[in-house]
Motif scaffolding. Structure first.
Motif, PDB file in Angstrom:
ATOM      1  N   SER A   1       0.808  -1.220   0.000  1.00  0.00           N
ATOM      2  CA  SER A   1       0.000   0.000   0.000  1.00  0.00           C
ATOM      3  C   SER A   1       0.841   1.270   0.000  1.00  0.00           C
ATOM      4  CB  SER A   1      -0.920   0.014   1.230  1.00  0.00           C
ATOM      5  OG  SER A   1      -0.155  -0.015   2.422  1.00  0.00           O
TER       6      SER A   1
ATOM      7  N   ALA B   1      -5.157   4.293   2.822  1.00  0.00           N
ATOM      8  CA  ALA B   1      -4.071   3.667   2.069  1.00  0.00           C
ATOM      9  C   ALA B   1      -3.607   2.353   2.689  1.00  0.00           C
ATOM     10  CB  ALA B   1      -2.886   4.626   1.968  1.00  0.00           C
ATOM     11  N   THR B   2      -3.661   2.257   4.027  1.00  0.00           N
ATOM     12  CA  THR B   2      -3.028   1.118   4.705  1.00  0.00           C
ATOM     13  C   THR B   2      -3.946   0.332   5.630  1.00  0.00           C
ATOM     14  OG1 THR B   2      -2.309   2.418   6.630  1.00  0.00           O
ATOM     15  CG2 THR B   2      -0.845   2.392   4.698  1.00  0.00           C
TER      16      THR B   2
END
Length: 498
Positions: free
Chosen positions: A73, A147-148
């Motif tokens: 990611s 994103a993660t």
């Protein structure tokens, strides 16, 4: 207003287990790499060599060997910046020169100051800090989660206040931090963090701690202003800070203490109304009794939800009395039917604790060896996980950068059949550090948060220097992260050129 946003003595060398300190910079390899502890400058036990999981590896093991999956990611530009920052922070002379520049009179020159702050902003600040205000920090939390999948802990980067006006100002910043957290989806954040030292003058915390110690020493000594709380001492707690009966609080000090109580209560009430957990940070033992007293009195008032606590106190496992005090508090909380939250860390003040104890002719309150600190952390962790698993409403934040503790907790969670997603147990690491462990724990199914401080660039410099000292090669700190980042960059480069 006398507010200190971060410590003025930040350049002190953090690692103080002298028997373990290397004479010169060691050669850092995969087998000697160590990961620093969250909110702690304690050097960690060596990580085992990177290995690929065996075919029969159980589902609860944490795998940090698959770089492609761990960093999938993370965009390549961010990976490059992270690698550059962590490697720069590992160069001892560079850290020393940078620390000297940022604490020298050169920063009084407008031109030099602008150049230095601009350089810091685009490198270390953006890597380790979440933004200059609560709104920017909340947006960083949102982007990191999207994103993660890692959550955020919002931390206004103020540490100490010396007068009522700065305490009031800091309280408003904390309230705005709670508002920023409230604006986010609940899946994106885990908590906000507050330091009692930012909303109660340091001098008063010392006075209250002295009086609490004397009350523990002399059972006939009573404190008329004391609110209902849990115990803050065990039989092995350090009491050498107070060798004679302190003067009682005068009328002005009692008013200041009442104002401090009202500040923390306003913050707790705002958290309760917003359903935002509040983590109270720990300090040196000279101040900690007063902080524990205020934290536990607040927990009694505001931890009314039997399923989830609002107020979490911090236990520092590097203190020799940590396990005893934890057990006593849990017993009292269970007796009073108060669900408690605990953040478990190793600790951050080895040097100052040792120096103060030595100056007073006493043994340091910190464990003699790093191995004893690890053992205490893991024992406390196991105890808290067992309590959290029985439906008593306890909440646990395992703040650790130590992969061995992460693996042990993962196995224990499986043994206890703990629901990894309901927030009872979660892990935390500093933003910008130990990302491999964070991703590994996340992939293992746990809630994982990043401790994300925010504030103006100039106020974050001491914090950034501390992070640099933790990563410098001389201490072998952060070597595992640097190695994994290099390997992932090499893998991506080879994939492009193949």
């Amino acid at each position: 207003m006398a507010t200190r946003l971060l410590r003025t003595n930040f350049i002190r060398r953090p690692h103080c287990f002298s028997s373990l300190r290397p004479v010169g910079p060691p050669t850092v390899t995969a087998s000697t790499a160590a990961v620093p502890e969250i909110l702690s400058f304690g050097q960690q036990a060596p990580e085992p060599p990177l290995h690929h999981p065996k075919h029969n590896q159980t589902h609860h093991d944490i795998d940090i060997s698959d770089k492609a999956r761990l960093f999938a990611s993370v965009p390549t530009p961010d990976l490059l910046r992270s690698t550059a920052v962590l490697h720069a922070a590992a160069i001892g002379p560079m850290v020393d020169v940078g620390a000297w520049v940022m604490s020298s009179k050169l920063m009084d020159n407008a031109l030099t100051r602008g150049v230095v702050l601009g350089l810091v902003k685009g490198t270390f600040y953006d890597h380790f800090c979440a933004g200059e205000d609560a709104a920017a920090a909340a947006e960083r939390v949102r982007s990191v989660y999207e994103a993660t999948g890692l959550k955020g802990m919002l931390v206004y980067g103020v540490e100490h206040a010396d007068d009522a006006a700065s305490c009031d100002d800091n309280m408003q910043h904390f309230l705005r931090t709670i508002e920023a957290a409230k604006s986010l989806p609940t899946s994106h954040f885990s908590s906000v963090v507050v330091k009692i030292t930012a909303i109660c003058p340091i001098s008063l915390l010392k006075r209250v701690s002295d009086l609490l110690r004397w009350e523990h020493k002399s059972k006939n000594f009573k404190l008329s202003w004391k609110l209902k709380s849990f115990t803050v001492f065990s039989d092995s707690s350090p009491l050498y800070h107070t060798n004679s009966e302190p003067e009682p609080l005068n009328a002005e000090e009692e008013r200041e203490l009442e104002a401090a109580h009202l500040r923390i209560q306003d913050i707790c009430r705002k958290c309760q109304e917003s359903n935002v957990p509040l983590l109270i940070d720990a300090e040196d033992t000279i101040l900690q009794p007063a902080i524990d007293y205020m934290a536990y009195s607040s927990a009694i008032m505001f931890n009314g939800d039997k399923d989830r606590p609002i107020v979490y106190n911090t236990i520092q496992a590097y203190l020799r009395d940590a396990g005893e005090r934890l057990h006593l508090v849990v017993q009292e909380a269970e007796k009073e039917s108060v669900p408690m939250g605990f953040k478990l860390v190793r600790g951050a003040y080895m040097c100052s604790e040792g120096k103060l104890a030595d100056s007073l002719g006493h043994k340091s309150p910190v464990h003699d060896t790093l191995q004893n600190t690890h053992a205490c952390y893991n024992d406390c962790m196991t105890f808290l996980m067992e309590k959290a698993s029985n439906g008593s409403g306890f909440g646990v934040v395992l703040a650790t950068h130590n992969a061995d503790s992460g693996r042990l907790a993962s196995r224990k969670a499986s043994e206890l059949n703990i629901n990894k997603k309901n927030g009872t147990i979660e892990f935390a690491q500093l933003y910008g550090m130990s990302d491999a462990l964070s991703f590994g724990l996340k992939r293992a199914g746990f809630n994982v948060s990043k401790y994300m401080p925010f504030g103006p660039v100039e106020t974050a410099i001491p914090y950034l220097v501390r992070r640099a000292y933790e990563n410098r090669g001389m201490m072998a700190s952060g070597a595992l992260d640097r190695q994994l980042l290099r390997m992932e960059l090499k893998r991506r480069l080879m994939a492009v050129t193949a």
